[in-house]
Motif scaffolding. Structure first.
Motif, PDB file in Angstrom:
ATOM      1  N   TYR A 141      33.282  11.157  22.799  1.00 47.70           N
ATOM      2  CA  TYR A 141      33.188  11.818  24.207  1.00 47.70           C
ATOM      3  C   TYR A 141      31.550  11.930  24.583  1.00 47.70           C
ATOM      4  N   GLY A 142      30.977  12.346  23.460  1.00 48.49           N
ATOM      5  CA  GLY A 142      29.460  12.544  23.775  1.00 48.49           C
ATOM      6  C   GLY A 142      28.698  11.099  24.492  1.00 48.49           C
ATOM      7  N   TYR A 143      29.178   9.975  24.039  1.00 49.84           N
ATOM      8  CA  TYR A 143      28.788   8.972  24.755  1.00 49.84           C
ATOM      9  C   TYR A 143      29.275   8.656  26.035  1.00 49.84           C
ATOM     10  N   ILE A 144      30.392   9.169  26.467  1.00 51.97           N
ATOM     11  CA  ILE A 144      30.932   8.913  27.584  1.00 51.97           C
ATOM     12  C   ILE A 144      30.106   9.909  28.506  1.00 51.97           C
ATOM     13  N   TYR A 145      30.038  10.985  27.975  1.00 51.63           N
ATOM     14  CA  TYR A 145      29.252  12.101  28.843  1.00 51.63           C
ATOM     15  C   TYR A 145      27.747  11.916  29.014  1.00 51.63           C
ATOM     16  N   GLN A 146      27.317  11.059  28.093  1.00 50.79           N
ATOM     17  CA  GLN A 146      25.902  11.135  27.921  1.00 50.79           C
ATOM     18  C   GLN A 146      25.176  10.825  29.093  1.00 50.79           C
ATOM     19  N   ASP A 147      25.310  10.087  30.459  1.00 49.82           N
ATOM     20  CA  ASP A 147      24.546   9.882  31.541  1.00 49.82           C
ATOM     21  C   ASP A 147      25.495  10.224  32.539  1.00 49.82           C
ATOM     22  N   SER A 148      26.510  10.857  32.433  1.00 50.32           N
ATOM     23  CA  SER A 148      27.320  11.158  33.642  1.00 50.32           C
ATOM     24  C   SER A 148      26.644  12.129  34.650  1.00 50.32           C
ATOM     25  N   THR A 149      27.088  11.910  35.917  1.00 50.02           N
ATOM     26  CA  THR A 149      26.476  12.918  36.863  1.00 50.02           C
ATOM     27  C   THR A 149      27.423  14.278  37.105  1.00 50.02           C
TER      28      THR A 149
END
Length: 169
Positions: A62-70
């Protein structure tokens, strides 16, 4: 809007707002028995270690998915409530668990013996920092479910209306 649900493969952690694999999923899908993986720990500690491992796998993905999210709020809602995305979440969590247990730092190539102390080392002491499984990276660049965007997008994402944010998930 669907609600997150638990089954034999994943449970939804309402405090962390994310799915977590079950021991059953790891055993059925990967053939890995977590009791065996954590056998070097005393019985009372083993269960906590397994739970922490499964939580860390979830936190990492989840951290990877959220990492660069707007907009992590929108992604959180999608990952929790979209039934068509749930199989991909499970696949990513399994890929990460397998990567950590079998592939991270080529653990199987280490002897696990501390020569200076003349004792066996725990597998956890041999593991380095958890990295992201290649399959997780690939899936975050693919269209999953019926989404019209990829999870690792830098495009602006819509917001979740306040009346729906973290309601039931």
């Amino acid at each position: 809007m669907n609600q997150p649900f638990n089954d034999t493969m994943m449970i939804y952690n309402f405090q962390a707002h994310r799915y977590v694999l079950t021991e059953t999923a790891v055993y059925q899908e990967l053939g890995i028995n977590l009791d065996t993986e954590f056998a070097s720990f005393e019985q009372d500690i083993r269960q906590r270690k397994k739970e922490r491992f499964l939580k860390k796998v979830s936190d990492t993905v989840y951290g990877y998915i959220y990492q660069d999210s707007t907009n992590t709020r929108f992604l959180e809602w999608i990952l929790a409530c979209r039934e068509d995305v749930r199989p991909a979440v499970q696949e990513m969590l399994l890929a990460q668990a397998e990567y950590v247990l079998e592939g991270n730092n080529f653990l199987q190539d280490f002897s696990g013996v501390n020569i200076a102390k003349g004792s066996a080392m725990k597998k956890d002491d041999l593991r380095g920092e958890i990295r992201i499984a290649l399959r997780v990276v690939e899936m975050c660049k693919e269209y999953i479910g019926n989404l019209d965007f990829v999870l690792k997008t830098i495009l602006p994402l819509p917001d979740v209306p306040q009346q729906y944010y973290r309601v039931g998930y």
